[in-house]
Design an enzyme around this catalytic site. Structure first.
Site, PDB file in Angstrom:
ATOM      1  N   LYS A   1      19.302  10.360  29.691  1.00  0.00           N
ATOM      2  CA  LYS A   1      18.516   9.142  29.943  1.00  0.00           C
ATOM      3  C   LYS A   1      17.224   9.181  29.131  1.00  0.00           C
ATOM      4  CE  LYS A   1      20.599   8.593  34.496  1.00  0.00           C
ATOM      5  NZ  LYS A   1      20.568   8.796  35.949  1.00  0.00           N
TER       6      LYS A   1
ATOM      7  N   GLN B   1      17.174  10.907  40.963  1.00  0.00           N
ATOM      8  CA  GLN B   1      18.578  11.214  40.650  1.00  0.00           C
ATOM      9  C   GLN B   1      19.324  11.640  41.913  1.00  0.00           C
ATOM     10  OE1 GLN B   1      19.958  10.752  37.598  1.00  0.00           O
ATOM     11  NE2 GLN B   1      21.966  11.562  38.107  1.00  0.00           N
TER      12      GLN B   1
ATOM     13  N   ASP C   1      17.407   1.480  39.633  1.00  0.00           N
ATOM     14  CA  ASP C   1      18.802   1.618  40.069  1.00  0.00           C
ATOM     15  C   ASP C   1      19.351   0.376  40.755  1.00  0.00           C
ATOM     16  OD1 ASP C   1      19.673   4.209  39.433  1.00  0.00           O
ATOM     17  OD2 ASP C   1      18.603   5.060  41.140  1.00  0.00           O
TER      18      ASP C   1
END
Ligand code: GUN
Length: 287
Positions: free
Chosen positions: A53, A97, A120
């Site tokens: 990422k 995460q 997200d």
């Protein structure tokens, strides 16, 4: 028959190229988009995913911020970092995460993230927006799957999409998104999961199968309707290797198939960048 490969790396690369222009425009307005990541512990492939990422950010001109916490971090210490990310004006969007170590309350963590910075799309406010059909950041893997199918002109509207898995990050939001009355979705959606005996009965009727259960080898070639599109979104980890929910020989039957590596993963990361840039655009418009 050999399936057309749904090449997520190639499609994601096009998305990143388009974003570079948008990012350059934002930088010219004095706003450099910033993505934050919080990683807890060192287990499994999460560290590698987070590193990728950051590499994507660098390639696109997005600044990245990272906090790596020990596996035994307390809930209080994790929430302190979340508060800091919420307050940092240079971080437009960020993620914690998943999965988290068992002693941490995932629900409380997701609630603590500022909904406006939720890259997200998993904050309850943003999931609520998805249910309502209101604007908001879409969960990245579902949004990436819609983009990937569209890039290959896979027919979805009015077709039967079978989603295997009901998890928070893929199956549950994807089933909502695919059923919505919006372009590239608008499908008849069936959700099945590991609690349903004889998955093959449902998969056999699917025009599009999205396997997102995280259970290795769940989708067999014998289950798939010839010519159907199969998206391998679910992975599991045997301690050494990442395993796919979809058997390799599904390629002999399917019309389209996403590869185990370079399929859905790059698309998820590309949508993360899209959500970050949208958040930075809101910052630029507000200033
Ligand atoms: N772990 C695996 N996929 C995801 C994702 O899309 N978001 C977060 N936060 N963690 C993940």
């Amino acid at each position: 028959m050999s399936a057309i490969t749904l090449d997520g790396e190639a499609v994601a690369s096009r998305v990143r190229d388009e974003l570079k222009t948008t990012v350059a425009g934002l930088v010219a307005r004095g706003v450099t988009p910033g993505l934050g990541t919080i990683l807890v512990g060192d287990d499994g492939p999460s560290g590698r995913y987070v590193a990728m990422k950051h590499a994507d950010c660098e390639a696109t001109g997005i600044t990245s911020h990272h906090e790596h916490l020990p596996a035994d971090v307390s809930m209080d210490d994790l929430l302190t970092v979340i508060d800091r990310f919420n307050a940092d004006p240079t971080i437009d969007a960020y993620l914690v995460q998943l999965p988290l170590p068992k002693h941490l309350d995932e629900e409380q963590v997701l609630l603590a993230v500022d909904a406006d910075k939720d890259v997200d799309g998993l904050h309850p406010v943003n999931l609520g927006r998805l249910v309502m059909g209101a604007n908001g950041p879409l969960p990245c893997t579902p949004a990436g799957i819609v983009e990937l199918l569209d890039a290959y002109d896979v027919p979805v509207e009015g077709r039967h999409v079978v989603v295997i898995g009901r998890g928070l990050t893929i199956g549950r939001p994807l089933s909502l998104l695919m059923a919505m009355k919006r372009p590239r979705c608008n499908a008849a959606v069936t959700v099945v999961h590991t609690g349903v005996p004889d998955l093959g009965r449902y998969v056999a009727d699917a025009d599009v199968v999205v396997a997102a259960a995280g259970s290795a080898g769940l989708v067999k070639a014998s289950m798939v309707k010839p010519g159907a599109a199969v998206v391998a979104a679910g992975v599991s980890w045997d301690g050494k290797r990442v395993l796919s929910d979809v058997d390799d020989d599904v390629a002999e039957v399917a019309g389209w198939l996403s590869p185990r590596i370079g399929g859905v993963g790059p698309m998820t990361r590309a949508m993360l960048l899209v959500n970050t840039v949208r958040a930075a655009e809101r910052r630029a418009d507000a200033s």
